[in-house]
Design a protein around this motif. Structure first.
Motif, short mmCIF file in Angstrom:
data_model
loop_
_atom_site.label_atom_id
_atom_site.label_comp_id
_atom_site.label_asym_id
_atom_site.label_seq_id
_atom_site.Cartn_x
_atom_site.Cartn_y
_atom_site.Cartn_z
N PRO A 31 1.11 -9.32 -2.97
CA PRO A 31 2.50 -9.02 -2.65
C PRO A 31 3.55 -9.87 -3.35
O PRO A 31 4.73 -9.58 -3.28
CB PRO A 31 2.55 -9.26 -1.14
CG PRO A 31 1.54 -10.32 -0.91
CD PRO A 31 0.44 -10.04 -1.89
N GLY A 32 3.15 -10.95 -4.00
CA GLY A 32 4.14 -11.83 -4.59
C GLY A 32 4.56 -12.90 -3.59
O GLY A 32 3.95 -13.08 -2.54
N ILE A 33 5.63 -13.59 -3.92
CA ILE A 33 6.02 -14.78 -3.16
C ILE A 33 6.81 -14.44 -1.88
O ILE A 33 6.76 -15.20 -0.92
CB ILE A 33 6.79 -15.74 -4.08
CG1 ILE A 33 6.75 -17.15 -3.52
CG2 ILE A 33 8.18 -15.26 -4.35
CD1 ILE A 33 7.08 -18.20 -4.54
N TRP A 34 7.55 -13.34 -1.88
CA TRP A 34 8.34 -12.96 -0.71
C TRP A 34 7.57 -11.93 0.10
O TRP A 34 7.73 -10.73 -0.12
CB TRP A 34 9.69 -12.38 -1.11
CG TRP A 34 10.55 -13.29 -1.93
CD1 TRP A 34 10.72 -14.62 -1.76
CD2 TRP A 34 11.33 -12.92 -3.05
NE1 TRP A 34 11.57 -15.12 -2.72
CE2 TRP A 34 11.97 -14.08 -3.52
CE3 TRP A 34 11.55 -11.73 -3.73
CZ2 TRP A 34 12.82 -14.09 -4.62
CZ3 TRP A 34 12.41 -11.74 -4.82
CH2 TRP A 34 13.04 -12.89 -5.24
N ALA A 35 6.76 -12.37 1.04
CA ALA A 35 5.96 -11.46 1.83
C ALA A 35 5.72 -12.07 3.22
O ALA A 35 5.67 -13.30 3.35
CB ALA A 35 4.62 -11.18 1.16
N LEU A 36 5.57 -11.23 4.22
CA LEU A 36 5.27 -11.73 5.56
C LEU A 36 3.87 -12.34 5.61
O LEU A 36 3.66 -13.31 6.33
CB LEU A 36 5.41 -10.64 6.60
CG LEU A 36 6.85 -10.17 6.88
CD1 LEU A 36 6.87 -9.12 7.95
CD2 LEU A 36 7.74 -11.34 7.27
N ASN A 37 2.96 -11.76 4.90
CA ASN A 37 1.65 -12.41 4.70
C ASN A 37 1.22 -12.11 3.28
O ASN A 37 1.69 -11.18 2.66
CB ASN A 37 0.61 -11.99 5.73
CG ASN A 37 0.13 -10.57 5.60
OD1 ASN A 37 0.52 -9.84 4.68
ND2 ASN A 37 -0.71 -10.13 6.51
N ARG A 38 0.36 -12.91 2.76
CA ARG A 38 -0.03 -12.76 1.36
C ARG A 38 -1.40 -12.14 1.21
O ARG A 38 -2.19 -12.55 0.39
CB ARG A 38 0.05 -14.11 0.65
CG ARG A 38 1.48 -14.60 0.64
CD ARG A 38 1.73 -15.54 -0.47
NE ARG A 38 3.13 -15.93 -0.41
CZ ARG A 38 3.56 -17.16 -0.48
NH1 ARG A 38 2.69 -18.14 -0.65
NH2 ARG A 38 4.84 -17.42 -0.42
N LYS A 39 -1.70 -11.16 2.05
CA LYS A 39 -3.01 -10.51 2.02
C LYS A 39 -2.88 -9.09 1.62
O LYS A 39 -1.91 -8.46 1.73
CB LYS A 39 -3.67 -10.62 3.38
CG LYS A 39 -3.92 -12.07 3.72
CD LYS A 39 -4.61 -12.21 5.05
CE LYS A 39 -4.76 -13.68 5.29
NZ LYS A 39 -5.53 -14.12 6.30
N THR A 79 2.93 3.16 5.21
CA THR A 79 2.60 2.28 4.09
C THR A 79 3.87 1.79 3.39
O THR A 79 3.90 0.65 2.92
CB THR A 79 1.67 2.97 3.07
OG1 THR A 79 2.29 4.16 2.57
CG2 THR A 79 0.33 3.28 3.69
N GLY A 80 4.92 2.61 3.37
CA GLY A 80 6.19 2.16 2.78
C GLY A 80 6.77 0.96 3.52
O GLY A 80 7.24 0.00 2.90
N VAL A 81 6.71 0.98 4.86
CA VAL A 81 7.20 -0.15 5.65
C VAL A 81 6.33 -1.38 5.39
O VAL A 81 6.85 -2.48 5.16
CB VAL A 81 7.22 0.20 7.15
CG1 VAL A 81 7.42 -1.03 8.01
CG2 VAL A 81 8.31 1.22 7.45
N LEU A 82 5.01 -1.22 5.44
CA LEU A 82 4.11 -2.36 5.24
C LEU A 82 4.25 -2.96 3.85
O LEU A 82 4.28 -4.19 3.69
CB LEU A 82 2.66 -1.94 5.49
CG LEU A 82 2.30 -1.59 6.94
CD1 LEU A 82 0.88 -1.04 7.02
CD2 LEU A 82 2.46 -2.79 7.85
N ILE A 83 4.36 -2.12 2.84
CA ILE A 83 4.52 -2.61 1.47
C ILE A 83 5.85 -3.33 1.32
O ILE A 83 5.92 -4.41 0.74
CB ILE A 83 4.37 -1.45 0.46
CG1 ILE A 83 2.93 -0.95 0.44
CG2 ILE A 83 4.84 -1.86 -0.94
CD1 ILE A 83 2.73 0.38 -0.28
N THR A 84 6.92 -2.76 1.86
CA THR A 84 8.24 -3.40 1.76
C THR A 84 8.24 -4.78 2.40
O THR A 84 8.78 -5.74 1.83
CB THR A 84 9.31 -2.50 2.42
OG1 THR A 84 9.34 -1.24 1.75
CG2 THR A 84 10.68 -3.15 2.35
N LEU A 85 7.65 -4.88 3.57
CA LEU A 85 7.63 -6.16 4.29
C LEU A 85 6.62 -7.15 3.73
O LEU A 85 6.72 -8.35 4.00
CB LEU A 85 7.33 -5.92 5.77
CG LEU A 85 8.36 -5.12 6.55
CD1 LEU A 85 7.87 -4.87 7.97
CD2 LEU A 85 9.71 -5.83 6.55
N GLY A 86 5.66 -6.66 2.98
CA GLY A 86 4.61 -7.55 2.49
C GLY A 86 3.63 -7.89 3.60
O GLY A 86 3.10 -8.99 3.66
#
Length: 126
Positions: A118-126, A59-66
């Protein structure tokens, strides 16, 4: 502070990235002993600690990457709530004395991220 309004999505992303990196570090400490941290864990809790470390790493990796950050943040929030009640609360009522203040803060930051996105800087916004 209305002058910060235009940066709210950027600051939301910064909160997500920093929180995700800190959570990821907790996972690497438990799984890989990096950075090294002396934990006195009774044998009956080692499996639970390893599962918690795996959840924190993923979850830390997924949250960091967005990437799927809402669901990852929701899972991480739940893990921190469970961790607080199982590990910290038995040591005392006050979080400053039982070492649970970080767990509570992670729990509510991740719950907020699950709701806010996730905000504006994310790999996906879901």
């Amino acid at each position: 502070m209305s002058f910060l309004d235009r940066y709210s999505l950027h600051l939301l992303s910064a909160l997500r990235i920093i929180s995700g990196l800190l959570f990821l570090e907790h996972g690497t400490t438990k799984l890989f002993d990096f950075p090294p941290f002396l934990m006195n864990v009774p044998d009956e809790f080692k499996t639970m600690i390893m599962i918690a470390g795996a959840i924190e790493l993923v979850t830390g990796v997924l949250i960091t990457l967005g990437l799927f950050s809402r669901i990852a943040a929701f899972i991480a929030s739940g893990e921190m709530a469970i961790g607080y009640f199982l590990s910290h609360l038995p040591r005392g009522f006050f979080p400053s004395n039982n070492g649970g203040d970080a767990a509570i803060l992670f729990c509510f930051v991740f719950l907020y991220l699950a709701a806010a996105g996730p905000g504006i800087w994310a790999l996906n916004r879901k």
